[in-house]
Enzyme design. Structure first.
Site, PDB file in Angstrom:
ATOM      1  CB  SER A 162    -136.681   2.282 -21.649  1.00 22.37           C
ATOM      2  OG  SER A 162    -137.482   3.421 -21.435  1.00 22.37           O
TER       3      SER A 162
ATOM      4  CE1 TYR B 108    -132.605   5.591 -22.692  1.00 23.99           C
ATOM      5  CE2 TYR B 108    -135.010   5.574 -22.675  1.00 23.99           C
ATOM      6  CZ  TYR B 108    -133.799   5.329 -22.047  1.00 23.99           C
ATOM      7  OH  TYR B 108    -133.789   4.829 -20.759  1.00 23.99           O
TER       8      TYR B 108
ATOM      9  CE  LYS C  80    -132.331   1.912 -22.165  1.00 26.96           C
ATOM     10  NZ  LYS C  80    -131.192   1.172 -21.571  1.00 26.96           N
TER      11      LYS C  80
END
Length: 302
Positions: free
Chosen positions: A152, A165, A169
């Site tokens: 991401s 996150y 990622k």
């Protein structure tokens, strides 16, 4: 159709909706037999039902394709192994793994619980690692494999409220780098996709006009290229709204300062030279850093 998956078997995780669903449908449309995995939970990872995966399977079958549903949580290695075995039992091989499953537990780091940090890492990083580990021996044995990680822009470049996150990622990119090196002699190519797409995980974060441009379908071509026989390896493709870019982790030329007492002061004074990007490289492995450092040290002695 040049990008063809006839005779190939693909596993797509988190494929009950959003981007994963589009991945599964596109692979099936181009001839792949697809195992559609989805825990069927909420965006934050709570709850479970195999209904979401089954609905996508029904859609693929209605269009004349072959598909099976699976409700395993990617955090459960035994369940992931059983999922891979399900594909092997049905179709005899696994050619493509798309690690797409993910959850969000967004909060600023100051307010984030470590449970929320850990769970996001478990699903994104350990989930991808579990799936890779389960398919790896099969791909080695058949001397063929294509693995697509989902990274991401948050992992690559950061985003407020997504420390958990982002960490998970970018960790997938680290996993990709080494698996691509280890898989090379077995014709296993490992790549990463950084999608920008309007799905359940992004709704409410952007205006409608932007969301309309960011259809998940627009990301799919990048996945197909990374999952295909002709795929590169160790490539990070970014995709959104029909635009495609690549991300690179680079190493600058740097400067040699030696190990004298005043090196901290020298380094502080010359930091701009160290970070100067002219002549930077994209290393083929982590060894490139040491090679550059020792090379400069030896040259300085000469």
């Amino acid at each position: 159709m040049g990008i063809d998956f006839q005779g190939r078997v693909a596993i797509v995780t988190g494929a009950g909706g959003g981007l994963g669903r589009q991945h599964a449908l596109a692979l099936a449309k181009r001839g792949a037999k697809v195992l559609v995995n989805d825990l069927g939970g909420a965006v934050d990872g709570s709850g479970a039902t195999v209904g979401a995966a089954q609905a996508v399977v029904d859609e693929i079958r209605a269009a004349g394709g072959e598909a099976l549903a699976n409700g395993a949580s990617v955090t459960d290695f035994a369940a992931v192994e059983a999922m891979v075995q399900q594909a092997i039992d049905a179709w005899g091989r696994v050619d493509v793994l798309v690690n797409n499953a993910g959850i969000l537990r967004d909060k600023s780091f100051a307010k984030m619980s470590m449970d929320d940090f850990n769970l996001v890492v478990q699903v994104h990083l350990m989930g991808a690692a579990n799936c890779c580990k389960a398919v790896w021996p099969h791909m080695v044995a058949q001397q063929y494999g294509r693995i697509v990680m989902t990274t991401s822009s948050t992992g690559l470049y950061g985003n407020f409220g997504q420390a958990n996150y982002g960490a998970a990622k970018l960790a997938q990119v680290g996993l990709m780098q080494t698996l691509a090196i280890e898989g090379a002699k077995y014709n296993i190519h490992v790549n990463a996709l950084a999608p920008t797409a309007a799905t359940r995980m992004t709704e409410g974060l952007m205006p409608q006009e932007v969301l309309d441009a960011l259809k998940p379908e627009a990301v799919v071509p990048a996945m197909l290229v990374l999952a295909h026989e002709s795929a590169p390896t160790r490539t990070i493709l970014c995709a959104g709204a029909g635009t495609f870019e690549a991300a690179h982790i680079t190493l600058t030329q740097g400067i040699h300062l030696g190990i004298g007492a005043d090196v901290p002061e020298q380094l502080a004074a010359r930091l701009a030279e160290v970070t100067e990007r002219a002549g930077e490289q994209v290393p083929q492995s982590g060894a490139a850093q040491g090679t550059n450092e020792v090379g400069k040290a030896l040259a300085a002695r000469a």
